[in-house]
Structures are given as structure tokens and as C-alpha cells.
Design a protein around this motif. Sequence first.
Motif, mmCIF file in Angstrom:
data_model
loop_
_atom_site.group_PDB
_atom_site.id
_atom_site.type_symbol
_atom_site.label_atom_id
_atom_site.label_comp_id
_atom_site.label_asym_id
_atom_site.label_seq_id
_atom_site.Cartn_x
_atom_site.Cartn_y
_atom_site.Cartn_z
ATOM 1 N N GLU A 25 21.817 48.073 93.039
ATOM 2 C CA GLU A 25 22.920 47.118 93.010
ATOM 3 C C GLU A 25 22.428 45.731 92.620
ATOM 4 O OE1 GLU A 25 26.094 45.154 96.148
ATOM 5 O OE2 GLU A 25 25.112 47.042 96.660
ATOM 6 N N GLY A 26 23.179 45.069 91.741
ATOM 7 C CA GLY A 26 22.848 43.718 91.318
ATOM 8 C C GLY A 26 22.039 43.635 90.048
ATOM 9 N N ASN A 27 21.552 44.744 89.523
ATOM 10 C CA ASN A 27 20.755 44.733 88.304
ATOM 11 C C ASN A 27 21.640 44.941 87.077
ATOM 12 O OD1 ASN A 27 18.527 44.415 89.906
ATOM 13 N ND2 ASN A 27 17.828 46.507 89.720
ATOM 14 N N TRP A 28 21.078 44.645 85.915
ATOM 15 C CA TRP A 28 21.773 44.813 84.636
ATOM 16 C C TRP A 28 21.089 45.888 83.803
ATOM 17 C CZ3 TRP A 28 26.209 42.703 82.812
ATOM 18 C CH2 TRP A 28 26.749 41.629 83.523
ATOM 19 N N TYR A 57 26.580 46.364 84.566
ATOM 20 C CA TYR A 57 26.109 45.754 85.799
ATOM 21 C C TYR A 57 26.203 46.795 86.908
ATOM 22 C CZ TYR A 57 25.878 42.516 89.741
ATOM 23 O OH TYR A 57 25.522 41.871 90.895
ATOM 24 N N ILE A 59 27.143 47.864 90.184
ATOM 25 C CA ILE A 59 28.004 47.403 91.269
ATOM 26 C C ILE A 59 27.534 47.956 92.605
ATOM 27 C CG2 ILE A 59 30.003 47.050 89.799
ATOM 28 C CD1 ILE A 59 31.081 49.769 90.912
ATOM 29 N N ALA A 64 26.888 51.924 87.491
ATOM 30 C CA ALA A 64 26.979 50.741 86.628
ATOM 31 C C ALA A 64 28.298 50.750 85.860
ATOM 32 C CB ALA A 64 25.813 50.714 85.644
ATOM 33 N N GLY A 66 30.412 48.474 82.729
ATOM 34 C CA GLY A 66 30.207 47.473 81.698
ATOM 35 C C GLY A 66 31.053 47.736 80.479
ATOM 36 N N THR A 185 17.843 41.707 88.241
ATOM 37 C CA THR A 185 18.291 40.346 88.540
ATOM 38 C C THR A 185 18.262 40.028 90.026
ATOM 39 O OG1 THR A 185 20.576 41.111 88.511
ATOM 40 C CG2 THR A 185 19.718 40.130 86.491
#
Length: 196
Positions: A25-28, A57, A59, A64, A66, A185
Motif C-alpha cells: 500500500e502506498g507504492n506506485w 497506485y 490502494i 493497484a 490506475g 513511495t
Amino acid sequence: MKKVMLGAVMIVAGLLSTANAQIQEGNWMVGSSLLSSRFGLNTGAGYDLAIQPKAAYFIKDNVALGGYVNLGISKTTNGSPTAFDYGVGALGRYFLSPGEQGVDNLLNHGRWFFEGNAGIGGRSVENADSTTGLDFGVGPGYSYFITPNIGLEGLVKYVGRTGFGNEGLNSNITFNVGLSIFLPTAHAKRLANDAK
């Protein structure tokens, strides 16, 4: 100088993260399908040269959401008209956890996933019927991590387009090869906060 050092620390930390960290979670995820082969279900087989940039992204862990852009050309046989494909839309991807996969990961450096997309797309064929409409697809894939944050991917996908123009439903099964970069991220933000 402090910013350069912080940037270097974040890059090294990203490259040294574990194989599971990139899909947290939080990564791209940023990448593209680069090569595509099409197996026609109602229009015949042929070749495709396409690029499909995508960004998503995470969630939550393994999930992910996008978007994507699709640009490509295709030809069914030698001498047939060339078609230009285009599209834009949303995509979702779910990575299977090791316990869900039922088989050992290939060399323990990869993950199976399912990807689905929906958006607006079209096909313009020279001197022939063209269409624009709902663009959709779904299929399984495998991401082999050549580094902890870079995955070489293969994806088999059922893709379709139901048109508002001269052509109705058009569907194919495609095999795509691409590359994705996973940007940690959340981990980078923690490092930046720790450095302050």
C-alpha cells in the motif's frame, strides 16, 4: 548536498527492498506493455506493434488502481489495410500472495497477477470500417522481478471493443510483454521524515 545524499539513500533503499515490498500500500507502479501478439477470435490473427503506458497506485497491499493509454498499429496479412488502435481508461491489478498461487513462484522472484481495464478506445482502418466505443480487457499475467523494483512482465489478455461506429463487437486474445517499475513511495517518505 544533503538533498543529494537523501536521494541516493532513497534509491539504494528502494533497490534493496524485498520482493514483496514493491506491491505494498502506498507504492506506485509505472510501466508499459511494449510488444503484443494478437490471436483473432472474429477477425483473424495478425501482428500488433503497440505501446500501452500505464500507472497505478497501490490502494492496499497487492491491489493497484490506475490508468492506461493505448497506441498501436496492426495488420492482419500482407497487403491488407493497416489499422491504428487507440484508447484511454482505468485499470486494476491484483497480485496473488504466495499462499494463493498454489505453485511455487518461479525462482521466488516473481508474482502472478490479474489485470482488468475499461475505457474509451477505437480502431481506425484505412479505407474500411472504423469504430470508437467501450474498450475492455481482462487476463492473467506474471511479473518476474529482475531487480527488487523492476519487473519483466508477460500478460495474456482477452481484449474487446464494442463500438458506436461501423463495427460492432471486436475481440481478440493478446499476449503482451512489458516492463514495470515499482516505486516505494511510502518507504521513501519515511526515509525523508527520518532525515529531517
